[in-house]
Design a protein around this motif. Structure first.
Motif, PDB file in Angstrom:
ATOM      1  N   ASP A 144       6.133  10.137  20.592  1.00  0.00           N
ATOM      2  CA  ASP A 144       4.975  10.584  21.744  1.00  0.00           C
ATOM      3  C   ASP A 144       4.460   9.262  22.437  1.00  0.00           C
ATOM      4  OD1 ASP A 144       3.689   9.869  19.215  1.00  0.00           O
ATOM      5  OD2 ASP A 144       1.952  10.934  19.969  1.00  0.00           O
ATOM      6  N   HIS A 169       4.467  11.194  13.442  1.00  0.00           N
ATOM      7  CA  HIS A 169       3.490  10.511  13.845  1.00  0.00           C
ATOM      8  C   HIS A 169       3.261   9.150  13.408  1.00  0.00           C
ATOM      9  CE1 HIS A 169       2.195  13.323  16.822  1.00  0.00           C
ATOM     10  NE2 HIS A 169       2.140  14.133  16.272  1.00  0.00           N
ATOM     11  N   TYR A 170       3.896   8.954  12.225  1.00  0.00           N
ATOM     12  CA  TYR A 170       3.641   7.928  11.384  1.00  0.00           C
ATOM     13  C   TYR A 170       4.410   6.392  11.875  1.00  0.00           C
ATOM     14  CZ  TYR A 170       3.604   4.787   7.341  1.00  0.00           C
ATOM     15  OH  TYR A 170       3.582   3.754   6.316  1.00  0.00           O
ATOM     16  N   ARG A 171       3.652   5.465  11.877  1.00  0.00           N
ATOM     17  CA  ARG A 171       4.163   4.047  12.579  1.00  0.00           C
ATOM     18  C   ARG A 171       3.835   3.181  11.440  1.00  0.00           C
ATOM     19  NH1 ARG A 171       1.763   0.043  15.758  1.00  0.00           N
ATOM     20  NH2 ARG A 171      -0.306   1.084  15.951  1.00  0.00           N
ATOM     21  N   THR A 183       0.807  -1.196  -0.075  1.00  0.00           N
ATOM     22  CA  THR A 183       0.000   0.357  -0.041  1.00  0.00           C
ATOM     23  C   THR A 183       0.908   1.047  -0.115  1.00  0.00           C
ATOM     24  OG1 THR A 183      -1.802  -1.049   1.117  1.00  0.00           O
ATOM     25  CG2 THR A 183      -1.661   1.379   1.484  1.00  0.00           C
ATOM     26  N   VAL A 184       0.539   2.145  -0.655  1.00  0.00           N
ATOM     27  CA  VAL A 184       1.391   3.239  -0.835  1.00  0.00           C
ATOM     28  C   VAL A 184       0.638   4.315   0.212  1.00  0.00           C
ATOM     29  CG1 VAL A 184       1.852   5.576  -2.159  1.00  0.00           C
ATOM     30  CG2 VAL A 184       1.828   3.430  -3.108  1.00  0.00           C
ATOM     31  N   LEU A 185       1.393   4.645   1.461  1.00  0.00           N
ATOM     32  CA  LEU A 185       1.059   5.766   2.267  1.00  0.00           C
ATOM     33  C   LEU A 185       2.296   6.518   2.564  1.00  0.00           C
ATOM     34  CD1 LEU A 185      -1.260   6.219   4.119  1.00  0.00           C
ATOM     35  CD2 LEU A 185      -0.347   4.731   5.843  1.00  0.00           C
ATOM     36  N   ASP A 186       2.332   7.508   1.884  1.00  0.00           N
ATOM     37  CA  ASP A 186       3.845   8.243   1.967  1.00  0.00           C
ATOM     38  C   ASP A 186       3.375   9.495   2.776  1.00  0.00           C
ATOM     39  OD1 ASP A 186       6.150   9.480   1.602  1.00  0.00           O
ATOM     40  OD2 ASP A 186       5.737  10.178  -0.386  1.00  0.00           O
ATOM     41  N   PRO A 187       4.052   9.874   3.911  1.00  0.00           N
ATOM     42  CA  PRO A 187       3.881  11.005   4.701  1.00  0.00           C
ATOM     43  C   PRO A 187       4.401  12.011   3.971  1.00  0.00           C
ATOM     44  CG  PRO A 187       4.963   9.335   5.964  1.00  0.00           C
ATOM     45  CD  PRO A 187       4.871   8.784   4.587  1.00  0.00           C
ATOM     46  N   LEU A 196       5.004  17.431   8.054  1.00  0.00           N
ATOM     47  CA  LEU A 196       6.032  17.175   9.038  1.00  0.00           C
ATOM     48  C   LEU A 196       5.158  16.373  10.281  1.00  0.00           C
ATOM     49  CD1 LEU A 196       8.126  20.365   9.585  1.00  0.00           C
ATOM     50  CD2 LEU A 196       8.723  18.188   8.342  1.00  0.00           C
ATOM     51  N   SER A 197       4.063  16.621  10.531  1.00  0.00           N
ATOM     52  CA  SER A 197       3.015  15.984  11.641  1.00  0.00           C
ATOM     53  C   SER A 197       2.853  14.418  11.105  1.00  0.00           C
ATOM     54  CB  SER A 197       1.701  16.558  11.878  1.00  0.00           C
ATOM     55  OG  SER A 197       0.955  16.666  10.821  1.00  0.00           O
ATOM     56  N   ALA A 198       2.652  14.428   9.965  1.00  0.00           N
ATOM     57  CA  ALA A 198       2.464  12.851   9.432  1.00  0.00           C
ATOM     58  C   ALA A 198       3.918  12.122   9.362  1.00  0.00           C
ATOM     59  CB  ALA A 198       1.956  12.986   7.811  1.00  0.00           C
TER      60      ALA A 198
END
Lengths: 480, 292
Positions: free
Chosen positions: B34, B21-23, B9-13, B16-18
């Protein structure tokens, strides 16, 4: 031609190929009504948009922006329709505790005060929320002692190494020039003793500005905002002297030296947009050419007795015009030219950081207004307004009222914000306008933010270096 | 993976917040800044200090100290020296605190720190230098160990000046962040660097500190089933036989995996945990088995 006079386009301007070609080829080509349709709220958790043929996800929680593929877009749309979005977000690693919960800010530290040093004005703007400067009371000036007490409350309450903002507004603040100067110098003295930094700002109609004021503002690095509603013909209709004479030529002559002089100070133009001055690209070009540090637009949503207020049709025209300004901005960035369109500059900076907040601004929290009599209010607009009363300089901040305000104004307690994808970028809209007139501009706000998101995606691909600079405004607003 | 399970799956942040917080898929919940249990030094999930060790081109610093522990050939002479200042800013400081009888404030010395000098965390010591990425900056090192003095003795900048024990060398600052992002630059901090110095989790600490300490990455109760009568059955991760009868942890209990067994064949005994259950043995290890 405005958006209203063209036939409506397909539902999603960003999926029908026109926007996918990238930046609009000519101003206004992205139809405002189509933008409104594309940005309509479909989920409280996400917003999907297509730019340059690619799909993107805005995760509302945390204002997180992702490039996705068509497959994932389809899964997100199906999960939204089926009520299974939460599980899908968990699977994607986007779940977890919300970054903004229902808890209001409590007892926030004070970091900015706006002093209504003059509740009087020499202009007779029909739309003025402040009742032409006096807020419905007899005109008067703030005594020096009151201004100094405000400075002490602001600076003495700041931690060492902290930064505070002292703003002067009115009425027309320069009616009370000696108090501005004395309060500014006192703030600097107190701040240097305590190791605090003070930013200064003033919002003026420009009619009383002198070259000596320019020297003073330059010395203390003021952010100077001049209220201008467009070129002479438009401005003079909206912002005449009380006797009806136009004020534009006087203002421009007064501030010409400041525009040349600005180094530490920043001289910006703020345009209140009404149905009578909607030619925004021409206004923007004119003021940028005049040398303003930045130019920003704000629609009149709650004016005095409803005069000159923007209705839905006018807001759609404004959206069309704002997008045209944005297209000019995008061209300038691609060409490496400075083009300080404040609304988009601020929005892009905030989107880049992923700013998310449950309030539209600091009003009633770290920012309060001070009336000429020393009463505290939620902001400069709530001076003499019981609905935003927050105590007084002598008695202190009324914590019960302030915490009640912060509880009630939290965007989770606003409708229809709770179900809107834009709620943490918009914050629910200007408290003063919403309390006075309700939420009339949601379509406009969402359409504008949808455009800003797409502009961000285009520019962060094409000119990533543009986003590496420091934010220019310490307290920017994403929504005009 | 997508529901077709054919391609990632393409999920490219993008903002900056993405990014912050990206896991990524497969990482546990405490893998973001955090949520991590980074309350102790070096932390449980990663040792952030290690990220700074190679910020200056040519040398490697100890993660918690100003000692140069390795150097490229051109800077070989710097090995064993101590970095005192960078670009005019100190990276060490004096430790001031309450005296042992609590009657006054004084310089705190010890056998390891006879001059009361301690290295600041690199995130503080290098803060200003980050603005000079790509530029050479003046780095002041001890010139040589003082006579009859072990190289690991910390000396103050003032003492080094007094002894004329300073050599200034210009070293280039490497990028800490990938340009225009909030991501740590992999060329400066390769994958694995921030975890390589953690205590060996498969050995003593993992045996001794049970799940309430390793809340994020060490399970306790595995292979859990709920019976039709509502009874919950399962295994202690550290028990030898997967009987479904939970054994209360006690290292002297012969039903538990011993320290030695953990060292020798942890992967066979503990099993990898997938969705809370022992992974089948048919799943190959993701790396060759250590012959030792």
């Amino acid at each position: 031609m405005t958006a209203l006079s063209r036939p409506l386009m397909r539902q999603d301007a960003f999926r029908d190929g026109r926007a996918d070609t990238g930046m609009p080829e000519r101003p206004g080509i992205i139809d405002a009504a189509a933008l409104v349709a594309a940005s309509a709220p479909r989920s409280d958790a996400l917003h999907l948009l297509s730019v340059d043929g690619g799909d993107h996800l805005l995760l509302v929680d945390g204002s997180r922006l992702f490039r996705i593929d068509a497959d994932l877009r389809g899964r997100l749309e199906r999960a939204t329709a089926n009520g299974a979005l939460s599980d899908l977000l968990d699977e994607l690693g986007l779940g977890g505790p919300p970054l903004i919960n229902d808890q209001p800010v409590v007892d926030p530290p004070l970091h900015a005060l706006s002093l209504a040093v003059s509740q009087a004005c020499n202009l007779g703007c029909g739309y003025c929320y402040a009742g032409q400067g006096s807020f419905g009371k007899p005109p008067r000036k703030m005594p020096l002692d009151t201004a100094l007490a405000a400075v002490e409350r602001l600076v003495n309450g700041a931690p060492e190494g902290g930064r505070v903002t002292l703003a002067f507004m009115g009425g027309e603040p320069l009616v009370n020039r000696p108090v501005i100067q004395a309060a500014t110098r006192y703030a600097q003295e107190l701040a240097s003793l305590r190791g605090v930094r003070v930013n200064h700002s003033i919002t003026t109609n420009g009619t009383l500005v002198t070259p000596e004021d320019g020297d003073f503002f330059e010395e203390f690095g003021f952010a100077v905002t001049i209220s201008l509603d467009g070129p002479a013909d438009q401005h003079d209709r909206l912002r005449p002297f009380k006797d009806g004479r136009g004020s534009f030529d006087r203002i421009m002559a007064n501030i010409a030296p400041l525009l040349k002089q600005q180094r530490r100070m920043q001289v910006s133009a703020r345009v209140t947009v009404t149905p009578d001055n909607l030619d925004l690209p021409a206004t923007l070009d004119r003021f940028i050419a005049d040398g303003f540090h930045s130019v920003g637009f704000s629609p009149l949503l709650h004016g005095s007795a409803g005069r000159n207020e923007m209705d839905r049709g006018a807001l759609l025209v404004m959206l069309d015009q704002m997008v045209a300004c944005g297209a000019a901005f995008e061209r300038a960035v691609l060409e490496g030219r400075r083009y300080p369109f404040a609304n988009l500059v601020n929005a892009l900076r905030e989107i880049h950081r992923g700013t998310h907040r449950p309030y539209p601004c600091g009003a009633g929290a770290g920012y309060l207004g001070v009336s000429a009599d020393g009463d505290l209010s939620a902001c400069h607009r709530f001076v003499e307004d019981e609905s935003g009363a927050m105590g007084s300089l002598s008695a202190g901040i009324d914590a019960v009222r302030q915490n009640g305000w912060l509880h009630d104004r939290h965007v989770h307690r606003q409708e229809p914000c709770r179900s809107c994808w834009a709620r943490y970028m918009c914050g629910g809209g200007c408290h003063h306008e919403v309390i006075g007139s309700g939420r009339l501009s949601c379509e406009y706000v969402r359409g504008w933010l949808h455009y800003c998101l797409s502009a961000y995606l285009r520019l962060s691909d094409a000119r990533p270096g543009w986003f590496a600079g420091a934010p220019t405004d310490p307290n920017p607003a994403m929504v005009p | 993976m997508s529901d077709q399970n054919k391609r990632p799956t393409v999920l490219d942040p993008r903002n900056l917040s993405a990014q912050l917080h990206y896991r990524p898929a497969g990482n546990p919940p405490p893998a973001t800044l955090d949520t991590t249990i980074g309350n102790t030094c070096p932390g449980l999930e990663f040792d952030f200090r290690a990220a700074w060790r190679t910020l200056l081109t040519g040398i490697t610093l100890l993660e918690h100290d100003n000692l140069v522990i390795a150097a490229e050939p051109a800077y070989a002479a710097l090995k064993g020296r101590r970095l005192l200042r960078v670009d005019g800013k100190p990276v060490i400081t004096k430790v001031i605190g309450p005296s042992t009888d609590l009657t006054t404030t004084e310089l705190l010395t010890s056998e390891d720190y006879p001059e009361g000098v301690i290295t600041m965390e690199w995130s503080n010591g290098f803060t200003d230098v980050l603005r000079k990425v790509g530029q050479p900056v003046a780095c002041e090192f001890t010139a040589c160990p003082r006579p009859n003095q072990p190289e690991d003795e910390r000396i103050s900048y003032e003492q080094a000046v007094k002894d004329k024990n300073i050599q200034t060398i210009r070293l280039q600052v490497r990028p800490f962040f990938t340009k225009d992002t909030a991501a740590i630059e992999p060329a400066t901090v390769p994958a694995g660097v921030m975890t390589q110095g953690l205590c060996s989790p498969w050995q003593n600490d993992y045996r001794e500190c049970v799940c309430y300490y390793w809340a994020s990455s060490r399970p306790d109760f595995v292979n859990v089933d709920v019976t039709p009568t509502g009874e919950v059955r399962g295994d202690n991760w550290m028990q030898r036989d997967r009987s479904g009868q939970y054994v209360i942890d006690n290292y002297t209990d012969s039903r538990m995996i011993t320290y030695d067994e953990l060292f020798q064949k942890w992967e066979e005994l503990l099993k990898f945990q997938l969705a809370g259950r022992d992974a089948p043995d048919s799943i190959p290890l993701p790396f060759p088995k250590d012959p030792a």
